[in-house]
Design a protein around this motif. Sequence first.
Motif, short mmCIF file in Angstrom:
data_model
loop_
_atom_site.label_atom_id
_atom_site.label_comp_id
_atom_site.label_asym_id
_atom_site.label_seq_id
_atom_site.Cartn_x
_atom_site.Cartn_y
_atom_site.Cartn_z
N LEU A 340 0.95 -0.78 0.05
CA LEU A 340 0.27 0.32 0.06
C LEU A 340 0.63 1.36 -0.73
O LEU A 340 1.52 1.64 0.97
N LEU A 341 0.54 1.73 -0.65
CA LEU A 341 1.04 3.58 -1.10
C LEU A 341 0.10 4.71 -1.16
O LEU A 341 -1.16 4.52 -1.29
N LEU A 342 0.00 5.25 -0.04
CA LEU A 342 -0.68 5.98 0.40
C LEU A 342 -0.43 8.00 0.80
O LEU A 342 0.83 7.76 1.88
N GLY A 343 -0.86 8.98 0.98
CA GLY A 343 -0.48 9.97 1.71
C GLY A 343 -1.42 11.00 1.22
O GLY A 343 -2.98 11.11 0.86
N ASN A 344 -1.30 12.17 2.18
CA ASN A 344 -2.01 13.47 1.68
C ASN A 344 -0.91 14.83 1.08
O ASN A 344 0.48 14.87 1.87
N THR A 345 -1.85 15.48 0.98
CA THR A 345 -0.86 16.95 0.68
C THR A 345 -1.00 17.94 1.60
O THR A 345 -1.70 17.21 3.37
N ASP A 434 4.47 6.39 3.31
CA ASP A 434 2.88 6.99 3.64
C ASP A 434 3.90 7.73 3.03
O ASP A 434 5.02 8.11 2.88
N TYR A 435 3.04 9.46 2.97
CA TYR A 435 3.93 10.98 2.40
C TYR A 435 3.20 11.63 2.87
O TYR A 435 2.02 10.91 3.22
N ARG A 436 3.82 12.79 2.50
CA ARG A 436 3.29 14.11 2.66
C ARG A 436 3.46 14.92 1.87
O ARG A 436 4.78 15.39 1.29
N TYR A 437 2.62 15.63 0.90
CA TYR A 437 2.87 16.62 -0.69
C TYR A 437 3.47 17.89 0.22
O TYR A 437 2.51 18.29 0.35
N ASN A 438 3.72 18.42 -0.68
CA ASN A 438 4.75 20.56 -0.24
C ASN A 438 5.15 20.30 -1.08
O ASN A 438 5.99 21.16 -0.98
N VAL A 439 4.52 19.89 -2.36
CA VAL A 439 5.27 21.38 -3.60
C VAL A 439 4.12 22.35 -3.36
O VAL A 439 2.99 22.31 -3.57
N ARG A 440 4.94 23.88 -3.29
CA ARG A 440 3.54 25.04 -3.19
C ARG A 440 4.09 25.62 -4.55
O ARG A 440 4.92 26.89 -4.81
N ASP A 441 2.93 25.61 -5.04
CA ASP A 441 2.62 26.38 -6.35
C ASP A 441 2.40 27.91 -5.68
O ASP A 441 2.40 27.92 -5.12
N PRO A 442 3.05 28.85 -6.31
CA PRO A 442 3.67 30.37 -5.94
C PRO A 442 1.48 30.94 -5.69
O PRO A 442 1.00 31.28 -5.32
N HIS A 453 -5.97 19.86 -1.11
CA HIS A 453 -6.45 18.89 -2.09
C HIS A 453 -6.18 17.96 -3.16
O HIS A 453 -6.19 18.78 -4.43
N THR A 454 -5.16 16.43 -3.08
CA THR A 454 -5.03 16.35 -4.87
C THR A 454 -4.28 16.38 -5.88
O THR A 454 -3.63 16.66 -7.12
N TRP A 455 -3.12 17.44 -5.19
CA TRP A 455 -2.23 18.43 -5.48
C TRP A 455 -1.17 17.76 -6.14
O TRP A 455 0.23 18.42 -7.79
N GLU A 456 -1.43 16.77 -5.92
CA GLU A 456 0.01 16.05 -6.74
C GLU A 456 -0.32 14.93 -7.18
O GLU A 456 0.32 14.44 -8.31
N ILE A 457 -1.87 14.70 -7.97
CA ILE A 457 -2.21 14.06 -9.09
C ILE A 457 -2.04 14.61 -10.76
O ILE A 457 -1.26 13.93 -11.05
N ASP A 458 -0.95 15.67 -10.85
CA ASP A 458 -0.93 16.15 -11.80
C ASP A 458 0.49 16.46 -11.66
O ASP A 458 0.60 15.70 -12.84
N ASP A 516 5.52 6.47 12.66
CA ASP A 516 5.48 7.65 12.57
C ASP A 516 6.10 8.98 11.81
O ASP A 516 6.83 9.81 11.65
N ASP A 517 6.86 7.90 10.56
CA ASP A 517 7.87 8.61 9.19
C ASP A 517 6.66 8.76 7.89
O ASP A 517 6.24 7.71 7.73
N TRP A 518 7.42 9.70 7.15
CA TRP A 518 6.61 9.53 5.56
C TRP A 518 7.61 10.62 5.35
O TRP A 518 8.61 11.06 5.49
N LEU A 519 7.84 10.01 3.74
CA LEU A 519 8.33 10.53 2.63
C LEU A 519 7.61 12.45 2.41
O LEU A 519 6.62 12.09 1.84
N VAL A 520 8.36 13.39 2.74
CA VAL A 520 7.88 14.44 2.14
C VAL A 520 8.40 14.84 0.66
O VAL A 520 9.35 14.57 0.80
N ILE A 521 7.11 14.65 0.16
CA ILE A 521 7.83 15.22 -1.23
C ILE A 521 7.68 16.86 -1.15
O ILE A 521 6.42 17.19 -1.46
N GLN A 522 9.14 17.19 -1.66
CA GLN A 522 8.49 18.54 -2.30
C GLN A 522 10.10 19.28 -2.98
O GLN A 522 11.11 18.40 -3.30
N THR A 523 9.76 19.86 -3.98
CA THR A 523 10.17 20.64 -4.99
C THR A 523 11.78 20.83 -4.34
O THR A 523 12.29 21.43 -3.32
#
Length: 551
Positions: A340-345, A434-442, A453-458, A516-523
């Motif tokens: 299972l791969l799951l996570g949130n923005t 598990d992941y936390r998505y932190n790509v911050r579009d200006p 919500h769902t910003w990772e899907i693009d 309690d650990d996750w991959l922070v996905i960030q530019t």
Amino acid sequence: MHLLLSLLATLVLTTNGAVSSPITHNTSQSSNGTTINLGYATYEGSTNGLGINEFLGMRYAAPPLVNLRFRAPRDPLNETSIVKADAHGSICMSVIQTFVPSNPSSEDCLFIDVYTPSTVSPESKLPVVLWIQGGAYTSKLPFLPNSQSQSVNDNNNNMIVVTFNFRVGPYGFLASEAIRHDGDLNVGLLDQQKAMQWVQKHISSFGGNPAHVVLMGTSSGGGDVLHHLAAYAGNPPHPFVGAIASSSYNTHILPVQDLEFQYQDLLHATNCTDLSCLRALPTSAFQAANTARPYPSPNSNPNSSPEIPIFTYAPCIDGTFFPQHPISLFQNGAFAHVPLLLGNTANEGTIFGLEANSSAQVRSLLRTNYPELTNGSLSRIEQLYPYDAASQNVHHTPYFASASAAYGEGFFTCPSLDIARLVSGSASSAPVWDYRYNVRDPANVAAGLGVPHTWEIDAVWGPGFAVNAYGSNSYAGADASIVPVVQGYWQSFVRGLNPNAWRAVGSPEWRRFGGDDWLVIQTNGTRMERRDESEMARCRFWDGITDGLNQ
């Protein structure tokens, strides 16, 4: 609500018997694409400019009309001539709400699309990703053009993508003892199961491997991925070998008796007295009554009009698909133990338009959507999510940040964490990432949305397939470098059930979830990280009231 419309645009992208054994059909080339005989029909697809064969608008079930309304999907009808498969089928009818646009749709909507490299043969046995759209069980929007084709192309033609329609709103999730007696409950989920069965029977004809199907969904589609893990208490057969749940929406799953009011309201709105009358209604008459309605609440003010929740339909505990509440099934280990791969923005709740000028309005907003919240729980929420001076934004009201944070963590982020712990801590120790998505579009940041919500899907499907209400898409600019990182992880999971095997060069190893650990996905900053203790404390609160919220 224009922000919610933007969100919904990004989300588009059964029977209880055993899954049939995979079977193989003959394929032959036609003058303008590939012609495939599936036994019940022969479909003629086309090849697009990316070199991807598209088979669009194929039927995976019979039209669910008249007497088949509120019933599990039936096998597709036989076709006597070659059927063009070069255009999407009609989308399913949505609940009428102000933020849902009027789209061409039909009750005859059970169609499936397959995207496959033009070089495949039935012997290719490529891994398959089966995409479950979001829409919060109330809405369906048109397919986004070429996003699935682009994803196949970006993956060097090493996988097949399948998407499909399923019923929503009362067509898919109306619950009543009358329907249990003369129909089927949770038919939207049964549609999804029917699509899985169709893949098992037919995907080998398209070059896919029926023994290597990965479910993938976002928002309510991500929630449905988790639902299928727990379906039938996790008893086999399982028509999938892995699961991806992105920004999953974990709404309340109620007993049938608690949803009877929706059935009674619909009878009243249509001047019907029984189920047979509802089935006999023309689609136009039924759809005219398909509007959002408030939940009954003992705490409502009798002197004012009740507020309408953001989303009004959801699956129910039917005793079959869900023999118990889904979270109870996970707690008891009664689920499909697959990777299972799951996570949130980072900011799941900001897109839902939860504007509030006071803490009292925050309480009202939350109770409108979840009447099960007690006064004690609402008081604790007020303490955990106070007025946030640092997050004030000219586009929003003073308590927007507080309401959005509570809604986002309570019904998206924290339930996902709970599932990750239960799956990874089960007796089989199914691997979880598990992941936390932190790509911050200006533009998102300037609008006070953070990472919505769902910003990772693009990034998953490829730039250009999500909608930013403020007209920016940094995936084509400042955040372009994160796209191959995201696609490398997701495509590795689809192909090898581990996000690391074909990850992008230079991207860090994504370690398995350990509690309690996750991959922070960030530019320019993707990394493994431990969760913040303050967030963990808030999630412990939400975990403590899960039973009361029927999540």
